[in-house]
Design a protein around this motif. Structure first.
Motif, PDB file in Angstrom:
ATOM      1  N   THR A 567       1.323  -1.132   0.091  1.00  0.00           N
ATOM      2  CA  THR A 567      -0.557  -0.079   0.300  1.00  0.00           C
ATOM      3  C   THR A 567       0.665   1.361  -0.385  1.00  0.00           C
ATOM      4  N   VAL A 568       0.311   2.541  -1.189  1.00  0.00           N
ATOM      5  CA  VAL A 568       1.086   3.920  -0.834  1.00  0.00           C
ATOM      6  C   VAL A 568       0.208   4.568  -0.100  1.00  0.00           C
ATOM      7  N   ALA A 569       1.074   5.288   0.857  1.00  0.00           N
ATOM      8  CA  ALA A 569       0.137   6.047   1.218  1.00  0.00           C
ATOM      9  C   ALA A 569       0.552   7.365   1.794  1.00  0.00           C
ATOM     10  N   THR A 570      -0.262   8.865   2.197  1.00  0.00           N
ATOM     11  CA  THR A 570       0.177   9.911   2.373  1.00  0.00           C
ATOM     12  C   THR A 570       0.375  10.163   3.905  1.00  0.00           C
ATOM     13  N   VAL A 571       1.313  10.616   5.008  1.00  0.00           N
ATOM     14  CA  VAL A 571       1.305  10.238   6.086  1.00  0.00           C
ATOM     15  C   VAL A 571       2.155  11.348   6.670  1.00  0.00           C
ATOM     16  N   LYS A 572       1.563  11.964   7.677  1.00  0.00           N
ATOM     17  CA  LYS A 572       2.428  13.086   8.716  1.00  0.00           C
ATOM     18  C   LYS A 572       3.756  11.900   8.708  1.00  0.00           C
ATOM     19  N   VAL A 573       5.203  12.737   9.058  1.00  0.00           N
ATOM     20  CA  VAL A 573       6.243  12.935   9.117  1.00  0.00           C
ATOM     21  C   VAL A 573       6.366  13.131  11.027  1.00  0.00           C
ATOM     22  N   SER A 574       5.736  13.324  11.672  1.00  0.00           N
ATOM     23  CA  SER A 574       5.435  13.589  13.088  1.00  0.00           C
ATOM     24  C   SER A 574       4.856  11.279  13.206  1.00  0.00           C
ATOM     25  N   GLU A 575       4.078  11.115  12.289  1.00  0.00           N
ATOM     26  CA  GLU A 575       3.820   9.388  12.552  1.00  0.00           C
ATOM     27  C   GLU A 575       4.962   8.382  13.016  1.00  0.00           C
ATOM     28  N   LEU A 576       5.826   8.918  12.026  1.00  0.00           N
ATOM     29  CA  LEU A 576       6.593   7.681  11.863  1.00  0.00           C
ATOM     30  C   LEU A 576       7.706   7.499  12.881  1.00  0.00           C
ATOM     31  N   LYS A 577       8.297   6.219  13.490  1.00  0.00           N
ATOM     32  CA  LYS A 577       9.224   6.051  14.227  1.00  0.00           C
ATOM     33  C   LYS A 577      10.556   5.065  13.596  1.00  0.00           C
ATOM     34  N   GLU A 578      11.358   6.213  14.160  1.00  0.00           N
ATOM     35  CA  GLU A 578      12.564   5.679  13.971  1.00  0.00           C
ATOM     36  C   GLU A 578      12.416   3.856  14.824  1.00  0.00           C
ATOM     37  N   ILE A 579      13.906   3.009  13.860  1.00  0.00           N
ATOM     38  CA  ILE A 579      13.830   1.769  14.835  1.00  0.00           C
ATOM     39  C   ILE A 579      14.516   1.019  15.394  1.00  0.00           C
ATOM     40  N   PRO A 580      14.604   1.187  16.760  1.00  0.00           N
ATOM     41  CA  PRO A 580      15.467   1.161  18.197  1.00  0.00           C
ATOM     42  C   PRO A 580      16.995   0.358  17.390  1.00  0.00           C
ATOM     43  N   PRO A 581      17.894   0.934  17.616  1.00  0.00           N
ATOM     44  CA  PRO A 581      19.335   0.183  17.091  1.00  0.00           C
ATOM     45  C   PRO A 581      19.811  -1.164  17.465  1.00  0.00           C
ATOM     46  N   GLN A 582      18.452  -1.578  18.578  1.00  0.00           N
ATOM     47  CA  GLN A 582      19.306  -3.318  18.643  1.00  0.00           C
ATOM     48  C   GLN A 582      18.260  -3.661  18.115  1.00  0.00           C
ATOM     49  N   PHE A 583      16.885  -3.740  17.483  1.00  0.00           N
ATOM     50  CA  PHE A 583      16.582  -3.872  16.312  1.00  0.00           C
ATOM     51  C   PHE A 583      16.255  -3.826  14.786  1.00  0.00           C
ATOM     52  N   LEU A 584      17.255  -2.746  14.604  1.00  0.00           N
ATOM     53  CA  LEU A 584      17.109  -2.141  13.345  1.00  0.00           C
ATOM     54  C   LEU A 584      17.973  -4.159  12.504  1.00  0.00           C
ATOM     55  N   ARG A 585      19.386  -4.028  12.233  1.00  0.00           N
ATOM     56  CA  ARG A 585      18.990  -5.466  11.804  1.00  0.00           C
ATOM     57  C   ARG A 585      18.393  -6.717  11.433  1.00  0.00           C
ATOM     58  N   GLU A 586      17.606  -6.628  12.681  1.00  0.00           N
ATOM     59  CA  GLU A 586      16.742  -7.699  12.331  1.00  0.00           C
ATOM     60  C   GLU A 586      15.805  -7.716  11.180  1.00  0.00           C
ATOM     61  N   VAL A 587      15.096  -6.520  11.843  1.00  0.00           N
ATOM     62  CA  VAL A 587      14.663  -5.836  10.612  1.00  0.00           C
ATOM     63  C   VAL A 587      15.193  -5.922   9.083  1.00  0.00           C
ATOM     64  N   ILE A 588      15.842  -4.674   9.393  1.00  0.00           N
ATOM     65  CA  ILE A 588      16.188  -5.108   8.182  1.00  0.00           C
ATOM     66  C   ILE A 588      16.088  -5.995   7.128  1.00  0.00           C
ATOM     67  N   ALA A 589      16.603  -6.895   7.786  1.00  0.00           N
ATOM     68  CA  ALA A 589      17.002  -8.553   7.657  1.00  0.00           C
ATOM     69  C   ALA A 589      16.285  -8.908   6.582  1.00  0.00           C
ATOM     70  N   ILE A 590      14.952  -8.847   6.771  1.00  0.00           N
ATOM     71  CA  ILE A 590      13.786  -9.441   6.510  1.00  0.00           C
ATOM     72  C   ILE A 590      12.828  -8.697   5.189  1.00  0.00           C
ATOM     73  N   PRO A 591      13.482  -9.555   4.286  1.00  0.00           N
ATOM     74  CA  PRO A 591      12.651  -8.693   2.691  1.00  0.00           C
ATOM     75  C   PRO A 591      11.418  -9.221   2.867  1.00  0.00           C
ATOM     76  N   PRO A 592      10.973  -7.992   2.106  1.00  0.00           N
ATOM     77  CA  PRO A 592       9.523  -6.739   1.895  1.00  0.00           C
ATOM     78  C   PRO A 592       8.239  -8.630   1.468  1.00  0.00           C
TER      79      PRO A 592
END
Length: 920
Positions: A567-592
């Motif tokens: 899905t493509v959507a328009t959102v507010k920047v304030s609604e986005l969250k950074e991925i906490p560093p300790q979870f970053l590699r796990e989250v990035i490693a999973i393909p779409p």
């Protein structure tokens, strides 16, 4: 032979589709590649030139000896001592390599190399370092010599700043210097020199001798003088260790031999003249602030240290080309230039490269005559007779080779898989860049524009970190069950989720993240620097989802694609969250987990999907919890699978598949002037031109709206306000700050009030956020009525000027003054909320010139002169009208951007552009 391989690569590089390599880049790339071939064969150059040279358990004896030799050489230039904490910076500037902090701990164990004096024994780098077995006498520091030499040889220098031939540290009393030391000991972090007089007077009630600030070397035997600029008084003073101070104060009382001191000063003066050119500093590279920016990537140590080759533009690549042409002309003059004498590491020189080219370089090793080309980013071995002194006129241009960081890759900058991917995608190629942060090492996003679609290199390379075991590859003729359709696009393509190991792993990690955010409720994970390709988290329907930023509209609104639903959507920047560093590699490693598909075997004459067909497909698949799917073929080039889709109870009956049902439905006749639009709620009817057609209903599986304050959500789609209030126009003779949004020729351009632009931008932000989230509903098109239209990635207030037969509309942008053609599917009702701000576009004609038929050449010149620029308008006449788009002003335009000159545009037009039109 590497030279042959690189030559072939260069040929392929130049022939890449749509990749335009400027001639200067071609020449310099050849120089880079051919020169690199001679250095690559040497094992010592297999690593980056900026690789740290450290003393570690595995270091060889030769490495340690070379390091000690360099430290001796460095200290010979700083005979009055160096603060230990400054050593890494000075070492880096001199040798272009990093000095490990481990070395600083080892220095006091090398008495044959240096003498270390500690201030606090508990801190191993809180102290000073001097040449071996020598506490420095009253001698000039290197920085002081440089300033003295510059001031002496400059005819315009202030006489007060010339080095004194008479004054020495011995000329100051021990009592005075003891008082200065007493003050400095209270400032362990140093004291600004310009602050010393006041502190001295407040402490001792005696006036400080101001002349000493112009000759701080007089205090060099009791304190370290750290110059931070070319201004002599702009320095930081540090107290030397007590032992050093005591010895120097005693020596001071004994040193009274004026003639000897004078002779020494005169000798230093003569030496300073020889060293003058070597001490001239080169200005820092200024990062471009506007316009399109292109760079060439040369090499990378990691993604935080990517060596790039100059920005393209007048002050960068063009300026370098001109400088190197001038160097060639200067140094190739027979008999006028001789080789440089008494070379030293870190010295800037001119080097005779291949053929007749001369390049700027820095000496990085005297043992093997190795130099680093500061504008081209590579090093090589050279003959000593090919090195000449770099003259002053060639030191005004900043070095063109620089380092940058790649945005979004910082957390994995040293990952070998990622570094290899970036290297293969970027080295020796030219890219357009987006500059996110301007610093000594700017933060960039690279774009490959050589193909039909621009490719975000940062985002592409990040995919190298995908866990291959979690990738799902659909097999042709394979059958899949429990398939969930997550999104249907307006072109009929679908995104599907198939049960897999990756989907299970994604569910686990997102649940861990939700638990983490519940436990750690804080704003530290707000996204502060959004950019295209960045992966973030977005709360949707009570769950966290992975999203990738696709388009940034404004500082508040952007488009994202949900990685696992499509899905493509328009959102507010304030609604986005950074991925906490300790979870970053796990989250990035999973393909779409969303696979793009399309229904197979639809009639070839289907053409563009009609709104009816899209809505039928959405209604059929979005609300159904699961499907069965058969893969017919894979289109790898487009990354799409052609499938047959079945409701579970209809599998595997092909006649009852979704494909056959939509093929047999009467959904493919395009209805004139009936198209999908949006409305926040309710149902209704739409009317085509001449026909009444029932409104099409949208299924409920849409992205939820997330206006946090329901009171701020726009109201009814049925307008009760026809027109916004008119924009107040100035009177003849008035001055007005304006911005030219469109310029056709002097007889017709469009201006906007400068002081209302912020209100306009805020309105457009709200329109983007609203129209991208509302439900799709039909809308009736009427000529000369107001609507909102999506043009490009923005939403504009428009009036319909014409209804065309091919499904397009002719519209006029009421805030910008442009005429556009848009698809009927891009038009929506303009709500009352968006009708409060007066329309901002004011049609204008240039005063002071005769109205005439302007030639194409004159129109182009005028457009380039004024379009998208601010001016002061002096109004000559106003032609008012009831319709805002029919109002017109006749005005002078004045360019006030230069500090002391105002440019009247009509003067230029009268003198230059009229001739164009006459000649035509």
């Amino acid at each position: 032979e590497r030279r042959v391989v690189l030559s072939n690569f260069l040929s392929n590089f130049r022939s890449e589709k749509r990749l335009t390599v400027p001639p200067r880049f071609q020449k310099e790339l050849q120089v880079h590649l051919s020169r690199s071939s001679s250095t690559e064969s040497n094992d010592s150059l297999n690593t980056s030139t900026a690789e740290a040279h450290t003393v570690a358990p595995g270091s060889s004896v030769a490495d340690v000896h070379e390091l000690q030799s360099r430290i001796k050489e460095l200290l010979s230039k700083y005979s009055s001592g160096v603060r230990l904490s400054k050593m890494p910076q000075i070492y880096r500037e001199m040798y272009w390599e990093d000095l490990s902090t481990e070395v600083l701990y080892q220095l006091e164990n090398w008495p044959h190399v240096c003498t270390v004096e500690k201030i606090h024994r508990g801190d191993p780098i809180d102290g000073f370092i001097y040449p071996a077995k020598k506490i420095p006498p009253a001698a000039k520091s290197d920085a002081e010599q440089e300033k003295a030499s510059q001031n002496v040889t400059s005819p315009k220098a202030d006489p007060l700043l010339k080095p004194s031939m008479e004054a020495t540290p011995a000329s100051l009393s021990s009592d005075f210097k003891a008082k200065v030391v007493g003050i400095l000991l209270k400032y362990s972090n140093g004291l600004w020199a310009h602050a010393l007089p006041k502190v001295y007077q407040d402490t001792y009630q005696v006036k400080f001798p101001e002349d000493i600030l112009n000759n701080l070397e007089l205090l060099s035997d009791v304190c370290v003088v750290d110059y931070v600029s070319e201004v002599p008084r702009k320095a930081i003073l540090y107290a030397k260790p007590q032992k050093c101070i005591d010895e120097n104060l005693n020596v001071t009382e004994k040193v009274k031999r004026h003639d000897s001191v004078k002779a020494t000063a005169e000798q230093q003066y003569e030496e300073s003249k020889d060293q003058y050119l070597e001490n001239i500093t080169v200005p820092s590279l200024i990062i471009p602030s506007e316009g399109s920016v292109s760079i060439m990537v040369l090499e990378l140590k990691n993604t935080n240290e990517v060596l790039i080759r100059q920005y393209v533009g007048k002050e960068y690549s063009s300026a370098q080309e001109q400088m190197e042409d001038e160097m060639k002309a200067y140094y190739n003059q027979t008999g006028t230039v001789s080789s440089a004498q008494s070379l030293s590491v870190g010295q800037l020189v001119a080097v005779h490269a291949e053929e007749d080219a001369w390049l700027r370089a820095r000496i990085i090793s005297l043992e093997d005559n190795r130099v680093y080309y500061v504008d081209h980013g590579f090093n090589e071995f050279v003959e000593s007779n090919s090195v000449c002194r770099l003259q002053k006129q060639f030191r005004s241009l900043p070095f063109q080779a620089a380092k940058c960081k790649l945005a979004g890759l910082e957390a994995f900058c040293d990952d070998p898989v990622l570094v290899k991917a970036v290297e293969s995608q970027t080295c020796f190629k030219i890219f357009a860049v987006e500059i996110l942060e301007k610093s000594d090492t700017p933060l960039l996003v690279l774009y490959d524009t050589s193909g039909e679609d621009d490719i975000n290199i940062n985002a592409t390379c990040l995919k190298a970190l995908y866990d291959k075991s979690l990738e799902l590859h659909l097999q042709v003729d394979a059958l899949y069950t429990n398939v969930r359709v997550t999104s249907v696009s307006s072109d009929g393509s679908l995104y599907c989720q198939v049960p897999s190991k990756g989907l299970s792993r994604l569910s686990e990690i997102l649940q861990k993240l939700e638990d983490y955010f519940i436990y750690k409720q804080t704003s530290e994970f707000n996204v502060l620097l959004p950019f295209c390709g960045k992966i973030c988290l977005f709360p949707s329907k009570g769950k966290l989802a992975r999203v990738e930023i696709k388009i940034i509209h404004t500082r508040r609104a952007l488009d994202v694609q949900f990685m696992d639903s499509g899905t493509v959507a328009t959102v507010k920047v304030s609604e986005l969250k950074e991925i906490p560093p300790q979870f970053l590699r796990e989250v990035i490693a999973i393909p779409p987990q969303a696979l793009k598909c399309c229904l197979a075997d639809l009639p070839p004459n289907t053409g563009m999907w009609t709104p009816d067909a899209v809505l039928w497909l959405r209604d059929a698949v979005i609300n159904c919890p699961e499907f069965s799917m058969k893969v017919i073929k894979q289109d790898a080039s487009k990354g799409i699978a052609h499938i047959y889709l079945f409701a579970p109870e209809n599998f595997p009956d092909m006649d009852r598949s979704i494909n056959r049902q939509i093929k047999n439905a009467d959904l493919w006749k395009h209805q004139k002037d009936v198209f999908l639009s949006v409305a926040p709620s309710g149902t209704g009817f739409t009317k085509a031109v001449g026909d009444a057609v029932p409104a099409l209903q949208l299924p409920s599986g849409k992205l939820e709206k997330s206006f946090p304050d329901s009171g701020r959500e726009p109201g009814s789609a049925v307008s009760t306000m026809e027109m916004p209030p008119p924009l107040p126009l100035p009177k003849p003779g008035d001055l007005m700050d304006i911005y030219v949004s469109v310029a056709c020729h002097p007889g017709h351009f469009v201006v906007q009030p400068w002081n209302e632009l912020n209100n306009l931008y805020a309105l457009m932000e709200e329109m983007i956020l609203y129209y991208s989230r509302a439900e799709e509903k039909p809308v009736t098109i009427e000529k000369n009525k107001l609507y909102a239209a999506k043009i490009g990635d923005e939403w504009y207030r428009v009036i319909i000027k014409g209804i065309l037969r091919n499904g397009f509309l002719s519209v006029y942008e009421l805030d910008y003054g442009k005429h556009e053609f848009v698809s009927v599917g891009k038009v929506q009702p303009l709500l009352d909320t968006f009708r409060t701000l007066p329309f901002q576009a004011i049609t204008a004609q240039l005063a002071g010139v005769k109205n005439q038929q302007w030639s194409e050449e004159a129109s182009i010149v005028f457009r380039n002169l004024v379009e998208k620029k601010p001016f002061v308008a002096q109004i000559q006449a106003v032609n008012d009208s009831t319709n805002s788009w029919d109002r017109k002003i006749v005005t002078f335009l004045v360019d006030t951007s230069l500090p002391h000159i105002d440019t009247w545009i009509h003067d230029f037009v009268s003198q230059s552009l009229v001739e164009f039109s006459k000649g035509d």
